[in-house]
Motif scaffolding. Structure first.
Motif, PDB file in Angstrom:
ATOM      1  N   ASN A 108       5.208  -1.181 -10.382  1.00  0.00           N
ATOM      2  CA  ASN A 108       5.167   0.116  -9.709  1.00  0.00           C
ATOM      3  C   ASN A 108       4.036   0.966 -10.269  1.00  0.00           C
ATOM      4  N   PHE A 109       3.016   1.212  -9.453  1.00  0.00           N
ATOM      5  CA  PHE A 109       1.955   2.150  -9.821  1.00  0.00           C
ATOM      6  C   PHE A 109       2.263   3.510  -9.191  1.00  0.00           C
ATOM      7  N   ASN A 110       2.544   4.508 -10.008  1.00  0.00           N
ATOM      8  CA  ASN A 110       2.696   5.894  -9.533  1.00  0.00           C
ATOM      9  C   ASN A 110       3.611   5.998  -8.314  1.00  0.00           C
ATOM     10  N   GLY A 111       4.776   5.362  -8.393  1.00  0.00           N
ATOM     11  CA  GLY A 111       5.641   5.269  -7.226  1.00  0.00           C
ATOM     12  C   GLY A 111       6.450   6.510  -6.900  1.00  0.00           C
ATOM     13  N   GLY A 112       6.672   6.712  -5.622  1.00  0.00           N
ATOM     14  CA  GLY A 112       7.531   7.769  -5.092  1.00  0.00           C
ATOM     15  C   GLY A 112       7.407   7.769  -3.584  1.00  0.00           C
ATOM     16  N   TRP A 113       8.450   8.229  -2.893  1.00  0.00           N
ATOM     17  CA  TRP A 113       8.394   8.264  -1.429  1.00  0.00           C
ATOM     18  C   TRP A 113       8.006   9.645  -0.924  1.00  0.00           C
ATOM     19  N   LEU A 114       8.572  10.686  -1.498  1.00  0.00           N
ATOM     20  CA  LEU A 114       8.187  12.056  -1.159  1.00  0.00           C
ATOM     21  C   LEU A 114       7.511  12.695  -2.356  1.00  0.00           C
ATOM     22  N   SER A 151       2.114   4.025  -5.201  1.00  0.00           N
ATOM     23  CA  SER A 151       2.653   5.215  -4.552  1.00  0.00           C
ATOM     24  C   SER A 151       3.881   4.858  -3.716  1.00  0.00           C
ATOM     25  N   ARG A 152       3.854   5.047  -2.396  1.00  0.00           N
ATOM     26  CA  ARG A 152       5.003   4.625  -1.582  1.00  0.00           C
ATOM     27  C   ARG A 152       5.237   3.122  -1.713  1.00  0.00           C
ATOM     28  N   GLY A 153       4.165   2.376  -1.905  1.00  0.00           N
ATOM     29  CA  GLY A 153       4.321   0.939  -2.101  1.00  0.00           C
ATOM     30  C   GLY A 153       4.976   0.600  -3.426  1.00  0.00           C
ATOM     31  N   ASN A 190       3.467   1.548  16.092  1.00  0.00           N
ATOM     32  CA  ASN A 190       3.191   2.921  15.679  1.00  0.00           C
ATOM     33  C   ASN A 190       3.525   3.112  14.208  1.00  0.00           C
ATOM     34  N   TYR A 191       2.774   3.974  13.565  1.00  0.00           N
ATOM     35  CA  TYR A 191       3.073   4.313  12.179  1.00  0.00           C
ATOM     36  C   TYR A 191       4.245   5.285  12.182  1.00  0.00           C
ATOM     37  N   GLY A 192       5.376   4.878  11.620  1.00  0.00           N
ATOM     38  CA  GLY A 192       6.571   5.707  11.709  1.00  0.00           C
ATOM     39  C   GLY A 192       7.338   5.824  10.415  1.00  0.00           C
ATOM     40  N   GLU A 193       6.643   5.972   9.298  1.00  0.00           N
ATOM     41  CA  GLU A 193       7.319   6.026   8.012  1.00  0.00           C
ATOM     42  C   GLU A 193       7.605   7.468   7.576  1.00  0.00           C
ATOM     43  N   GLY A 194       8.466   8.130   8.368  1.00  0.00           N
ATOM     44  CA  GLY A 194       8.918   9.456   7.966  1.00  0.00           C
ATOM     45  C   GLY A 194       8.036  10.595   8.392  1.00  0.00           C
ATOM     46  N   LEU A 195       7.333  10.448   9.507  1.00  0.00           N
ATOM     47  CA  LEU A 195       6.465  11.520   9.984  1.00  0.00           C
ATOM     48  C   LEU A 195       7.270  12.567  10.757  1.00  0.00           C
ATOM     49  N   ALA A 196       6.879  13.828  10.621  1.00  0.00           N
ATOM     50  CA  ALA A 196       7.510  14.915  11.365  1.00  0.00           C
ATOM     51  C   ALA A 196       7.119  14.821  12.837  1.00  0.00           C
ATOM     52  N   SER A 197       8.005  15.238  13.709  1.00  0.00           N
ATOM     53  CA  SER A 197       7.764  15.119  15.149  1.00  0.00           C
ATOM     54  C   SER A 197       6.673  16.056  15.654  1.00  0.00           C
ATOM     55  N   HIS A 247       0.824  -1.208   0.000  1.00  0.00           N
ATOM     56  CA  HIS A 247       0.000   0.000   0.000  1.00  0.00           C
ATOM     57  C   HIS A 247       0.862   1.263   0.000  1.00  0.00           C
ATOM     58  N   GLY A 248       0.209   2.396  -0.217  1.00  0.00           N
ATOM     59  CA  GLY A 248       0.901   3.677  -0.234  1.00  0.00           C
ATOM     60  C   GLY A 248       0.838   4.396   1.100  1.00  0.00           C
ATOM     61  N   SER A 249       0.933   5.713   1.045  1.00  0.00           N
ATOM     62  CA  SER A 249       0.916   6.549   2.245  1.00  0.00           C
ATOM     63  C   SER A 249      -0.525   6.903   2.597  1.00  0.00           C
ATOM     64  N   THR A 250      -0.695   7.955   3.378  1.00  0.00           N
ATOM     65  CA  THR A 250      -2.042   8.445   3.707  1.00  0.00           C
ATOM     66  C   THR A 250      -2.182   9.901   3.269  1.00  0.00           C
ATOM     67  N   GLY A 251      -1.716  10.190   2.063  1.00  0.00           N
ATOM     68  CA  GLY A 251      -1.781  11.571   1.585  1.00  0.00           C
ATOM     69  C   GLY A 251      -0.692  12.417   2.209  1.00  0.00           C
ATOM     70  N   ARG A 252      -1.065  13.390   3.015  1.00  0.00           N
ATOM     71  CA  ARG A 252      -0.095  14.266   3.669  1.00  0.00           C
ATOM     72  C   ARG A 252       0.395  13.699   4.996  1.00  0.00           C
ATOM     73  N   GLY A 253      -0.272  12.653   5.492  1.00  0.00           N
ATOM     74  CA  GLY A 253       0.168  12.004   6.713  1.00  0.00           C
ATOM     75  C   GLY A 253      -0.333  12.624   7.999  1.00  0.00           C
ATOM     76  N   HIS A 254      -1.155  13.674   7.905  1.00  0.00           N
ATOM     77  CA  HIS A 254      -1.599  14.361   9.123  1.00  0.00           C
ATOM     78  C   HIS A 254      -2.945  13.850   9.640  1.00  0.00           C
ATOM     79  N   ASN A 255      -3.678  13.082   8.836  1.00  0.00           N
ATOM     80  CA  ASN A 255      -4.993  12.573   9.239  1.00  0.00           C
ATOM     81  C   ASN A 255      -4.837  11.157   9.807  1.00  0.00           C
ATOM     82  N   LYS A 256      -4.774  11.054  11.118  1.00  0.00           N
ATOM     83  CA  LYS A 256      -4.527   9.764  11.759  1.00  0.00           C
ATOM     84  C   LYS A 256      -5.686   8.785  11.574  1.00  0.00           C
ATOM     85  N   ALA A 257      -6.861   9.294  11.243  1.00  0.00           N
ATOM     86  CA  ALA A 257      -8.001   8.403  11.018  1.00  0.00           C
ATOM     87  C   ALA A 257      -7.759   7.476   9.831  1.00  0.00           C
ATOM     88  N   LEU A 258      -6.896   7.904   8.909  1.00  0.00           N
ATOM     89  CA  LEU A 258      -6.604   7.095   7.730  1.00  0.00           C
ATOM     90  C   LEU A 258      -5.639   5.961   8.029  1.00  0.00           C
TER      91      LEU A 258
END
Length: 244
Positions: free
Chosen positions: A159-165, A137-139, A83-90, A37-48
């Motif tokens: 690879n579907f639309n891959g990238g990390w950042l 995406s990230r996946g 914990n989800y820890g794939e490059g989140l800002a502190s 799977h990929g990321s959760t968009g911007r990573g700020h919505n923990k519900a995702l």
């Protein structure tokens, strides 16, 4: 198609990984794809974070052709532990643009794929000589890179639309090509499917990543489709590519 949901051990105590396995209606050994799977968009919505991702369009495509598809949920995602820890800002603002933080998040994801591969090796219904890795995406970038980091494991990578950042981070021009280059040593066929209207990755950037991958010795085919980041959900745009 038969769906199984279960948990496997990860590299972290008390952090089991959720797996959704889509099995074909065929007896015997199954060629198998791990789909990340990929990321959760911007990573700020923990519900995702807690949403289990197992796209039916991918499961259907492979099971109809006699393949088993495994959809692992990395730590902190879906119902997986930890914990989800794939490059989140502190500061909780979402994904960090810092190169070191982003790459550390990628390395954490690699550990989870290692756990999934170990699990595959133990399954009696998997054809160990026909393993493929793929993702979105990230996946997607994770799949290409992982295949090269663990050579002689997979027969191909998708690879579907891959990238990390994403392009919202200037450092995406540094992180993405360097991670894709890690996949080159695999020496296996790879398929890169990118939307020309992707909101996260400009098609020129994606072509550049592919060029760096080829220059490093990788093998692959690049396909640009008239779609955005949801290309995976439009099989009419990519199934013709796979069967051509």
């Amino acid at each position: 198609m038969k769906l199984e949901r279960y948990f496997i051990e990860s590299n972290e105590a008390d952090a089991r990984l959720e797996i959704v396995a889509a099995k074909p209606q065929y007896p015997g050994l199954n060629p198998t794809i791990i789909f990340n799977h990929g990321s959760t968009g911007r990573g700020h919505n923990k519900a995702l974070y807690s949403r289990t991702v197992s796209p039916a369009v991918v499961a259907d495509y492979f099971t109809e052709r006699g393949w088993m598809a495994l959809f692992p949920q990395r730590r902190g995602r879906g119902k997986s532990g930890g914990n989800y820890g794939e490059g989140l800002a502190s500061d909780g603002s979402g994904y960090s643009c810092n190169v070191e933080i982003a790459v550390a998040g990628f390395e954490r994801a690699v550990e989870d794929v290692d756990a999934v591969v170990r699990h595959l090796r133990e399954r009696s219904d998997v054809d160990q000589h026909q393993l493929v890795i793929g993702g979105v995406s990230r996946g997607g970038i994770l799949s290409i890179a992982y295949a090269g980091m663990r050579p002689n494991t997979f027969r191909g990578a998708i690879n579907f639309n891959g990238g990390w950042l994403g392009r919202g981070c200037p450092n995406h021009e540094v992180v993405n090509p360097s991670l894709f280059q890690r996949g080159a040593p695999a020496g296996i066929p790879t398929l890169w499917l990118h939307g020309i209207h992707d909101q996260y990755y400009r098609i020129e950037h994606c072509r550049g990543n592919f060029g760096r991958f080829l220059s490093a010795g990788g093998r692959g085919k690049f396909v640009a489709s008239p779609m955005g980041h949801a290309l995976m959900f439009k099989p009419a745009l990519w199934t013709i590519t796979w069967t051509a």
